[in-house]
Design an enzyme around this catalytic site. Structure first.
Site, PDB file in Angstrom:
ATOM      1  N   THR A  75       5.175 -30.219  15.295  1.00  0.00           N
ATOM      2  CA  THR A  75       5.400 -29.245  16.372  1.00  0.00           C
ATOM      3  C   THR A  75       4.501 -29.588  17.559  1.00  0.00           C
ATOM      4  O   THR A  75       4.954 -29.653  18.707  1.00  0.00           O
ATOM      5  CB  THR A  75       5.103 -27.808  15.881  1.00  0.00           C
ATOM      6  OG1 THR A  75       6.024 -27.496  14.831  1.00  0.00           O
ATOM      7  CG2 THR A  75       5.235 -26.793  16.994  1.00  0.00           C
ATOM      8  N   ASN A 154      16.810 -32.221  10.236  1.00  0.00           N
ATOM      9  CA  ASN A 154      16.225 -31.468   9.130  1.00  0.00           C
ATOM     10  C   ASN A 154      17.240 -30.615   8.372  1.00  0.00           C
ATOM     11  O   ASN A 154      17.067 -30.341   7.193  1.00  0.00           O
ATOM     12  CB  ASN A 154      15.076 -30.581   9.615  1.00  0.00           C
ATOM     13  CG  ASN A 154      15.431 -29.776  10.844  1.00  0.00           C
ATOM     14  OD1 ASN A 154      15.858 -30.319  11.858  1.00  0.00           O
ATOM     15  ND2 ASN A 154      15.275 -28.477  10.752  1.00  0.00           N
ATOM     16  N   SER A 202       4.960 -35.756  10.846  1.00  0.00           N
ATOM     17  CA  SER A 202       4.416 -34.559  10.191  1.00  0.00           C
ATOM     18  C   SER A 202       3.917 -34.923   8.795  1.00  0.00           C
ATOM     19  O   SER A 202       4.652 -35.558   8.027  1.00  0.00           O
ATOM     20  CB  SER A 202       5.519 -33.502  10.077  1.00  0.00           C
ATOM     21  OG  SER A 202       5.095 -32.437   9.259  1.00  0.00           O
ATOM     22  N   THR A 242     -12.056 -30.864  17.311  1.00  0.00           N
ATOM     23  CA  THR A 242     -12.611 -31.651  16.210  1.00  0.00           C
ATOM     24  C   THR A 242     -11.516 -31.989  15.205  1.00  0.00           C
ATOM     25  O   THR A 242     -10.788 -31.095  14.757  1.00  0.00           O
ATOM     26  CB  THR A 242     -13.723 -30.849  15.501  1.00  0.00           C
ATOM     27  OG1 THR A 242     -14.678 -30.460  16.487  1.00  0.00           O
ATOM     28  CG2 THR A 242     -14.386 -31.665  14.414  1.00  0.00           C
ATOM     29  N   CYS A 324      11.904 -23.453   9.615  1.00  0.00           N
ATOM     30  CA  CYS A 324      10.962 -23.563  10.732  1.00  0.00           C
ATOM     31  C   CYS A 324      11.215 -22.567  11.845  1.00  0.00           C
ATOM     32  O   CYS A 324      10.564 -22.590  12.870  1.00  0.00           O
ATOM     33  CB  CYS A 324      10.989 -24.979  11.266  1.00  0.00           C
ATOM     34  SG  CYS A 324      10.749 -26.131   9.931  1.00  0.00           S
TER      35      CYS A 324
HETATM   36  C1  LIG Z   1      12.676 -32.347  12.401  1.00  0.00           C
HETATM   37  C2  LIG Z   1      11.424 -31.531  12.426  1.00  0.00           C
HETATM   38  N1  LIG Z   1      10.628 -31.565  13.506  1.00  0.00           N
HETATM   39  C3  LIG Z   1       9.501 -30.860  13.572  1.00  0.00           C
HETATM   40  C4  LIG Z   1       9.089 -30.065  12.531  1.00  0.00           C
HETATM   41  C5  LIG Z   1       7.792 -29.321  12.641  1.00  0.00           C
HETATM   42  O1  LIG Z   1       6.857 -29.957  11.848  1.00  0.00           O
HETATM   43  P1  LIG Z   1       5.430 -29.323  11.528  1.00  0.00           P
HETATM   44  O2  LIG Z   1       5.660 -28.329  10.441  1.00  0.00           O
HETATM   45  O3  LIG Z   1       4.587 -30.487  11.104  1.00  0.00           O
HETATM   46  O4  LIG Z   1       4.923 -28.711  12.779  1.00  0.00           O
HETATM   47  C6  LIG Z   1       9.897 -29.969  11.394  1.00  0.00           C
HETATM   48  C7  LIG Z   1       9.543 -29.054  10.289  1.00  0.00           C
HETATM   49  O5  LIG Z   1      10.382 -28.534   9.641  1.00  0.00           O
HETATM   50  C8  LIG Z   1      11.077 -30.741  11.332  1.00  0.00           C
HETATM   51  O6  LIG Z   1      11.875 -30.698  10.265  1.00  0.00           O
END
Ligand SMILES: Cc1ncc(COP(=O)(O)O)c(C=O)c1O
Length: 386
Positions: A75, A154, A202, A242, A324
């Site tokens: 993110t 996703n 991620s 940090t 998400c």
């Molecule tokens: C395609 C995609 N991008 C970004 C993210 C966000 O990742 P994070 O949880 O590391 O912030 C996700 C999480 O589901 C994802 O599937």
């Protein structure tokens, strides 16, 4: 003996690999130094751990260590890549291009830019979830600074043609970013061959810890993203704060041990697909059959609502969509973009599996999914006959 419940929601998150935890533990206990403390061995030791990890992340994608900055997750990486780049290119260029099926954090970053006066094009996808390269070409203008197209989706697992897309962007002098949260460690990346300028990673989608990610920034990138917040200037001035050495070490270890699951996951995928499609009528896969990561099977079971199925299958952790966007329960923007109607969307279910999934678990899941769908359809037929 199968241990219940079975976890089949690997796109939401993956289990932490025990080998990763082992590497992290010293940084949570005796190696507790601040990696940015330069005056003593506690700091040096923590810094050394961070730098080993940085190299491990870079090695996985054929990059240089100094092209990797650590973030809190995909993110944050996506926010820096998209907003940071858009602001850096402004006012000479004020237009960016992305895709309707991107992760919410990409779409919301773009909406935030629109509120600030930027222009954004949201490319549609074909019925298979893939973009049309000609449409991308037509959307590019002299004001376009950035194209952002995710690697693996996703929700439906489809893989975009990054080779062609990134080459087109390079030919047109446009920065290309890809959200590779669902792709790293699952499909190969070689940054010396691909024309990708920015790439988001991620940790928790790749058997690493939550709360850590990385952003790859090509060394000779034509426009460097601006930092989104101010502080001590860590991570080459792009991400102050940090670093968490345990999390960095975990991401590094996860990258080091990744890339050996392909055969296992393809076997599970083929088995699940053939059991479900062989036994049930009225089933189809959402998204391209060929251009997809096999550890994500998003099925449309005609007439059977996904929510009902999830409730029925209490011993199997499944998801009807993305984890998400927890505040939002409306129809999936990804399935909408594929052209599914409301009923079809309600009848879709994502099954995600990976490194720790066993063939026995797939057998169990297939048997119970088939049983539940037949039961629900039978009950619906009886209800209709009254
Ligand atoms: C395609 C995609 N991008 C970004 C993210 C966000 O990742 P994070 O949880 O590391 O912030 C996700 C999480 O589901 C994802 O599937």
């Amino acid at each position: 003996m199968i241990k219940l419940p079975i976890y089949l929601d690997y796109q939401a998150t993956t289990p932490l690999d025990p080998r990763v935890l082992e590497v992290m533990m010293p940084y949570l206990t005796n190696k507790f130094g601040n990696p940015h403390s330069t005056n003593h061995s506690f700091g040096w030791e923590a810094e050394a751990g961070v730098e080993v990890a940085r190299k491990q992340v870079a090695d996985l994608i054929g990059a240089q260590a100094d092209e990797i900055i650590f973030t809190s997750g995909a993110t944050e990486s996506n926010n820096i890549a998209i907003k940071g780049l858009a602001y850096a290119a402004f006012p000479a260029r004020n237009h960016i291009i992305t895709v309707a099926t991107e992760h919410t954090c990409v779409l919301e970053s773009c909406r935030s830019l629109e509120r600030a006066g930027f222009k954004v094009t949201y490319l549609p996808v074909n019925g298979d979830g893939l973009i049309d390269i000609n449409e991308l070409n037509n959307a590019i203008t002299s004001k376009t600074s950035l194209v952002s197209v995710m690697a693996v989706n996703n929700e439906i697992g489809v893989i975009q043609d990054l080779k062609k897309i990134s080459q087109l962007c390079r030919d047109k002098d446009i920065i290309f970013h890809t959200d590779a949260a669902q792709a790293i460690g699952k499909i190969p990346f070689d940054m010396t061959a691909l024309k990708i300028d920015l790439l988001s990673i991620s940790g928790h989608k790749l058997y690493g810890p939550k709360g850590i990610g990385a952003l790859y920034i090509r060394n000779n990138i034509a426009i460097r993203p601006l930092a989104l917040f101010d502080g001590g200037g860590q991570e080459r001035g792009l991400r102050s704060g940090t670093l968490a050495p345990a999390l960095c070490a975990g991401l590094g270890a996860a990258c080091r041990i990744s890339g050996h699951d392909d055969e296992h996951i393809s076997t599970l995928s083929e088995k699940l697909k053939s059991l479900i499609m062989g036994e049930l009528d009225g089933v189809r896969l959402n998204g391209s059959e060929t251009m997809r990561y096999p550890g994500n099977l998003n099925f449309l079971f005609e007439g059977v609502k996904g929510d009902l199925l999830v409730k029925e299958l209490r011993n199997i952790a499944l998801s009807t969509g993305s984890a998400c966007s927890t505040e939002k329960t409306g129809p999936s923007h990804v399935l909408t973009a594929l052209g599914l109607d409301k009923k079809q969307m309600e009848c879709s279910l994502r099954i995600g599996f990976g490194r720790m999934t066993t063939i026995q678990e797939i057998d169990y899941a297939a048997e119970h999914i088939i049983h539940s769908i037949n039961k629900i359809r039978r009950l619906q037929a009886v209800a209709k006959s009254f």
